[in-house]
Enzyme design. Structure first.
Site, PDB file in Angstrom:
ATOM      1  N   SER A 112      53.119  59.186  37.655  1.00 32.95           N
ATOM      2  CA  SER A 112      54.549  59.538  37.694  1.00 32.95           C
ATOM      3  C   SER A 112      55.427  58.368  37.270  1.00 32.95           C
ATOM      4  CB  SER A 112      54.945  59.991  39.101  1.00 32.95           C
ATOM      5  OG  SER A 112      54.276  61.184  39.432  1.00 32.95           O
ATOM      6  N   VAL A 136      48.734  40.717  42.811  1.00 35.02           N
ATOM      7  CA  VAL A 136      49.918  40.531  41.973  1.00 35.02           C
ATOM      8  C   VAL A 136      49.963  41.642  40.935  1.00 35.02           C
ATOM      9  CG1 VAL A 136      50.962  39.063  40.197  1.00 35.02           C
ATOM     10  CG2 VAL A 136      50.247  38.074  42.355  1.00 35.02           C
ATOM     11  N   GLU A 138      51.700  43.024  37.434  1.00 34.85           N
ATOM     12  CA  GLU A 138      52.394  42.582  36.219  1.00 34.85           C
ATOM     13  C   GLU A 138      53.181  43.780  35.696  1.00 34.85           C
ATOM     14  OE1 GLU A 138      48.754  42.643  35.634  1.00 34.85           O
ATOM     15  OE2 GLU A 138      48.336  40.742  36.604  1.00 34.85           O
ATOM     16  N   TYR A 171      34.272  35.928  44.387  1.00 34.90           N
ATOM     17  CA  TYR A 171      35.517  35.192  44.159  1.00 34.90           C
ATOM     18  C   TYR A 171      35.802  34.173  45.259  1.00 34.90           C
ATOM     19  CZ  TYR A 171      40.022  34.321  42.090  1.00 34.90           C
ATOM     20  OH  TYR A 171      41.080  33.706  41.477  1.00 34.90           O
ATOM     21  N   LYS A 178      41.303  30.428  40.935  1.00 31.79           N
ATOM     22  CA  LYS A 178      42.687  29.941  40.917  1.00 31.79           C
ATOM     23  C   LYS A 178      43.619  30.686  41.863  1.00 31.79           C
ATOM     24  CE  LYS A 178      42.820  30.704  36.522  1.00 31.79           C
ATOM     25  NZ  LYS A 178      43.158  30.810  35.101  1.00 31.79           N
ATOM     26  N   GLN A 182      45.401  34.604  47.757  1.00 35.24           N
ATOM     27  CA  GLN A 182      46.723  34.758  47.153  1.00 35.24           C
ATOM     28  C   GLN A 182      47.693  35.484  48.086  1.00 35.24           C
ATOM     29  OE1 GLN A 182      47.371  35.736  42.803  1.00 35.24           O
ATOM     30  NE2 GLN A 182      47.193  37.757  43.713  1.00 35.24           N
TER      31      GLN A 182
END
Length: 193
Positions: A112, A136, A138, A171, A178, A182
């Site tokens: 949607s 995160v 994007e 991970y 990195k 998070q």
């Protein structure tokens, strides 16, 4: 083979998979668990740089990233974030996710929202075995109108796929990870490659 809703609930109940806060039962359907938009964002600042040389010396890449990315923007729950056509922004899920070493996750945007031009992840939709932290997002608005995004709205869905065995280098145990643990709308750390 991806987990069905019944198995997602089972993995959550057994503590093998953690989504915190846990989605209510009505948000776990078919083969996915919904995730909501958090209140942390980052945008690209107005800048005059012609480009960022991603293969340049690490200190130059780091300085360029610092110049073009905003500090983290934290919205109160009653405010909206406007994403204008052609804009890229980073955001974060409200939920934190922890995957065991033998499970990979996948983030998909909502159909949607896509039909309005909102891309929830530009390319990075895999959640690695051993992941712990917020996800995160994007965001990219490929539509014609600004989109008002509210913290707490359902923004995407996670699906999960068992691996053939436990990963040797999940991970959470990688030295070069990195984005380990998070929290917040963490910007690119390409300079750490």
């Amino acid at each position: 083979m991806r987990l069905c809703d019944r198995d997602i609930i089972k993995w959550l109940d057994e503590g093998k998979l953690v989504i915190a806060p846990r989605p209510p039962i009505e948000r776990i359907n078919g083969a996915t668990a919904d995730v909501r938009l958090g209140n942390q964002f980052r945008v690209f600042c107005g800048h005059t740089a012609a480009y960022i040389d991603l293969s340049g010396p690490k200190d130059e890449v780091s300085a360029a990233l610092d110049r073009v990315m905003s500090d983290e923007i934290i919205l109160p729950d009653d405010e909206v974030f406007f994403l204008h056509p052609g804009e890229l922004a980073l955001a974060v899920t409200l939920e934190s996710v922890t995957l065991p070493d033998d499970l990979v996750g996948w983030l998909d945007g909502r159909s949607s929202l896509a039909r309005l031009g909102l891309m929830v992840h530009v390319t990075a939709h895999r959640i690695d075995p051993g992941w712990h932290g917020q996800i995160v997002l994007e965001f990219y608005n490929s539509g014609k109108l600004p989109l008002a995004l509210r913290p707490g709205m359902v923004i995407g869905a996670l699906s999960f796929e068992p691996l053939s065995g436990s990963a040797d280098r999940p991970y959470n145990r990688r030295q070069d990870a990195k984005y380990k643990n998070q929290q917040g709308a963490v910007s690119s750390r390409i300079d750490e490659d």
